[in-house]
Write a protein that holds these residues in place. Structure first.
Motif, PDB file in Angstrom:
ATOM      1  N   TRP A  44       0.729  -1.389  -0.124  1.00  0.00           N
ATOM      2  CA  TRP A  44       0.190  -0.273  -0.161  1.00  0.00           C
ATOM      3  C   TRP A  44       0.563   1.312   0.131  1.00  0.00           C
ATOM      4  O   TRP A  44       1.219   1.524   1.112  1.00  0.00           O
ATOM      5  N   LEU A  47      -0.140   4.203   2.115  1.00  0.00           N
ATOM      6  CA  LEU A  47       0.438   4.418   3.411  1.00  0.00           C
ATOM      7  C   LEU A  47       1.780   4.582   4.293  1.00  0.00           C
ATOM      8  O   LEU A  47       2.455   4.734   5.306  1.00  0.00           O
ATOM      9  N   HIS A  52      -0.420   8.258   9.793  1.00  0.00           N
ATOM     10  CA  HIS A  52      -2.022   6.746   9.922  1.00  0.00           C
ATOM     11  C   HIS A  52      -1.342   6.263  11.020  1.00  0.00           C
ATOM     12  O   HIS A  52      -0.758   6.141  11.783  1.00  0.00           O
ATOM     13  N   LYS A  53      -2.773   5.686  11.785  1.00  0.00           N
ATOM     14  CA  LYS A  53      -3.025   5.152  12.649  1.00  0.00           C
ATOM     15  C   LYS A  53      -3.362   3.470  12.438  1.00  0.00           C
ATOM     16  O   LYS A  53      -3.599   2.478  11.520  1.00  0.00           O
ATOM     17  N   TRP A  79       3.232   7.379  12.369  1.00  0.00           N
ATOM     18  CA  TRP A  79       2.061   6.647  12.227  1.00  0.00           C
ATOM     19  C   TRP A  79       1.547   7.086  14.567  1.00  0.00           C
ATOM     20  O   TRP A  79       2.600   7.323  14.712  1.00  0.00           O
ATOM     21  N   ASP A 125      -6.075   3.283  10.694  1.00  0.00           N
ATOM     22  CA  ASP A 125      -6.511   2.546   9.073  1.00  0.00           C
ATOM     23  C   ASP A 125      -5.569   1.253   8.910  1.00  0.00           C
ATOM     24  O   ASP A 125      -5.904   0.491   7.147  1.00  0.00           O
ATOM     25  N   LEU A 126      -5.239   0.388  10.021  1.00  0.00           N
ATOM     26  CA  LEU A 126      -4.295  -0.614   9.755  1.00  0.00           C
ATOM     27  C   LEU A 126      -4.582  -1.483  11.080  1.00  0.00           C
ATOM     28  O   LEU A 126      -4.511  -0.942  12.381  1.00  0.00           O
ATOM     29  N   VAL A 160     -10.814  -1.006   6.376  1.00  0.00           N
ATOM     30  CA  VAL A 160      -9.198  -0.863   7.204  1.00  0.00           C
ATOM     31  C   VAL A 160      -8.409  -1.995   7.038  1.00  0.00           C
ATOM     32  O   VAL A 160      -8.877  -3.011   6.773  1.00  0.00           O
ATOM     33  N   ARG A 161      -7.293  -1.705   6.530  1.00  0.00           N
ATOM     34  CA  ARG A 161      -6.223  -2.745   6.157  1.00  0.00           C
ATOM     35  C   ARG A 161      -5.755  -3.748   6.972  1.00  0.00           C
ATOM     36  O   ARG A 161      -5.393  -3.125   8.514  1.00  0.00           O
TER      37      ARG A 161
END
Ligand SMILES: NC(=O)C1=CN([C@@H]2O[C@H](COP(=O)(O)OP(=O)(O)OC[C@H]3O[C@@H](n4cnc5c(N)ncnc54)[C@H](OP(=O)(O)O)[C@@H]3O)[C@@H](O)[C@H]2O)[C@@H](O)CC1
Ligand SMILES: [K+]
Length: 522
Positions: A44, A47, A52-53, A79, A125-126, A160-161
């Protein structure tokens, strides 16, 4: 071919490397965590930019330790990361404890709970699944089970990944079986080599993709260590399939495929065409009187000969140029096929037994095993396997209560040993083993998934390919590996709408793709 490791083999590789002094456990864990982060950004690229979270679920062993490394490295990239630990920090193994303590200085570590994935208003996000890896010992329960069960919903409904460290938690790395629950993640990042569990059972239903990151450990050599290890079938080398420029047809063997009676010759004709397309010099159909005109009306490049009874077959086989046989597709279950098999097997010539040739021995498998030899190949689907090896099938069916669970590799190796010949158990995870323990898996999964291959007559084509390759001189296990790969590759090349007749017609294109050219084409 690429090695596929059990948990014990992976631990042994790690132990040997640490004992030799070339690396420490802590260094390996750091490399593993860094490999996961690299794979996330490769998968990704969005990302890799900005902040990101992430939520990192950390288990009580070294898989959890890898998770703390991932948490730290993502945090260092800006992050916002929350780690959730299952169990007590002071019970973590030493390297995992060190990475836990490093993380504690950087960000929050909460106890694992059913709320660890956040609420709809504050989703990450992940999600990183670092609960269990190769040390999964029993079914997953409680909060861990709840959280893993939610990963697919989060992906589908909220974007959500998810990434699994080493293997999705809950999947036994030796067998691919689920112990208690069945997570589904976008990406799995494993280390050094894939594990058997990445390729066995419905592996691509719990992870959409698997990547392997090198962590600087020693790989096995297929030439030296084939017996103990399991290998993942890879594309065959061109020189295995190419024909010599000056060769004539007899140098590429002569296969004999026996048909059933009138109205039941289609399966054997499919097998015979496949044998011819993979390069056998000649292929003859052995046909009972009742089916002679039916077969004659259907063939051109194939030849046919009348085989009304076992005695005729015995006389025919005085011709040792008939160097590979196929019995079973459409053969029927009467006394005649049984006597044909009893005529062929004592000659110890390369032979594939499939379909009816297997089913007819369901009450007396020992009678078949007594006749088999190391040049024979059995190609059962799961139902036929259960009829010949009911005890092994039963063990395989049992829902596992502890890891490592009994696997398809265990079952097929035991079957090959018992039968005294090569056994190939068909499936998206085709497992094949020789009686001496050599074993490989052909995986039609992930980006090689070929659902259109599950079609009537597909197995007959596979048997024909194996027969044709043995006629060309390939050893039974090599023929099985090569045919499995070709079979799937033909289906992938054809695409949707595939029926059995189409499979062998794709062989020329697949061979060209492997770099096999006519001499004039350079
Ligand atoms: N080998 C290598 O080269 C490298 C390995 N690396 C990493 O290490 C991982 C293997 O680590 P590992 O052996 O510590 O096992 P892991 O999967 O963390 O689990 C063991 C813990 O879980 C527990 N437990 C088990 N099942 C349970 C259940 N259902 N419910 C609850 N608890 C359960 C079990 O408890 P016990 O059975 O002891 O009571 C124990 O505490 C590997 O996958 C990779 O990620 C990398 O760092 C790179 C180099
Ligand atoms: K995991």
């Amino acid at each position: 071919m690429a090695e596929l490791l059990t948990a014990a083999e992976m631990r042994a590789v790690e132990r040997d490397a640490i004992a030799s002094g070339i690396v420490t456990g802590l260094e390996l864990m750091e490399r593993a965590g860094a490999g996961v982060v690299d794979a996330i950004f490769e998968e990704w690229p969005d990302l890799a930019q900005g902040s990101h979270k992430a939520v990192v679920l950390c288990g009580p062993g070294n898989n959890g330790g890898d998770g703390f490394v991932v948490a730290r490295l993502l945090q260092q990239r800006g992050w916002t990361v929350t780690a959730h630990l299952m169990g007590e920090a002071d019970r973590l193994p030493p390297d995992a404890r060190t990475n836990h303590d490093l993380w504690i200085g950087m960000g929050p570590c909460l106890p694992l709970s059913d709320g660890s994935l956040g609420s709809v208003k504050s989703l990450p996000d992940l999600v990183v699944d670092a609960l269990f890896g190769t040390g999964l010992a029993r079914p997953v329960e409680g909060d861990a089970e709840f959280l893993l069960g939610n990963l697919d919903t989060l992906r589908r409904d909220f974007g959500v990944r998810s990434v699994a460290v080493d293997i999705p938690s809950g999947i036994c790395s030796d067998s691919g079986k689920a112990l208690g629950c069945f997570p589904k993640v976008d990406l799995t990042v494993s280390f050094h080599s894939e594990k058997l569990g990445h390729r066995l059972e419905q592996a691509d239903t719990h992870s959409r993709r698997v990547v392997v990151k090198d962590i600087g450990l020693h790989h096995f050599d297929p030439e030296d260590e084939r017996h103990d290890h399991v290998w993942c079938v890879e594309p065959p080398a061109a020189d295995l399939l190419d024909k010599p420029v000056s060769g004539q047809k007899y140098t590429q063997g002569h296969a004999l495929v026996l048909t059933g009676g009138a109205g039941r010759t289609g399966a054997a004709r499919l097998a015979a065409m496949a044998a011819l397309r993979v390069g056998a010099g000649l292929v003859t159909l052995g046909v009972p009187q009742s089916a002679m005109s039916e077969v004659a009306n259907q063939i051109t490049a194939l030849m046919m000969i009348k085989v009304p009874d076992a005695e005729t077959l015995g006389e025919l086989l005085w011709d040792t140029r008939l160097n590979a046989l196929c019995l079973g597709p459409g053969l029927g279950l009467t006394d005649l096929p049984r006597s044909l098999i009893a005529t062929v097997l004592p000659l110890r010539r390369p032979v594939v037994l499939d379909a009816d040739a297997l089913s007819m021995f369901h009450k007396t498998p020992a009678e078949l095993f007594d006749m088999l030899h190391e040049k024979a190949v059995l190609t059962p689907h799961r139902g036929e396997f259960a009829r010949l090896f009911p005890d092994l099938d039963q063990k395989l069916k049992q829902e596992p209560q502890k890891g490592p669970a009994y696997s398809k590799v265990d079952a097929v190796r035991a079957a090959a040993r018992r039968a005294g010949c090569t056994v190939l158990l068909k499936g998206a995870d085709t497992v094949m083993a020789a009686p001496d323990g050599r074993c490989s898996i052909h995986s039609a999964q992930y980006d090689r998934a070929a659902p259109w291959l599950a079609t009537a007559g597909s197995g007959d084509v596979l048997s024909g390919m194996i027969t044709g390759l043995m006629a060309r001189g390939l050893a039974p296990l090599t023929a099985c590996e090569t045919a499995s790969w070709l079979h799937t590759q033909c289906a992938l090349m054809f695409g949707p709408g595939l029926i059995a007749e189409d499979i062998a017609s794709q062989i020329p294109a697949v061979l060209r793709d492997r770099g096999i050219r006519t001499p004039s084409a350079g």
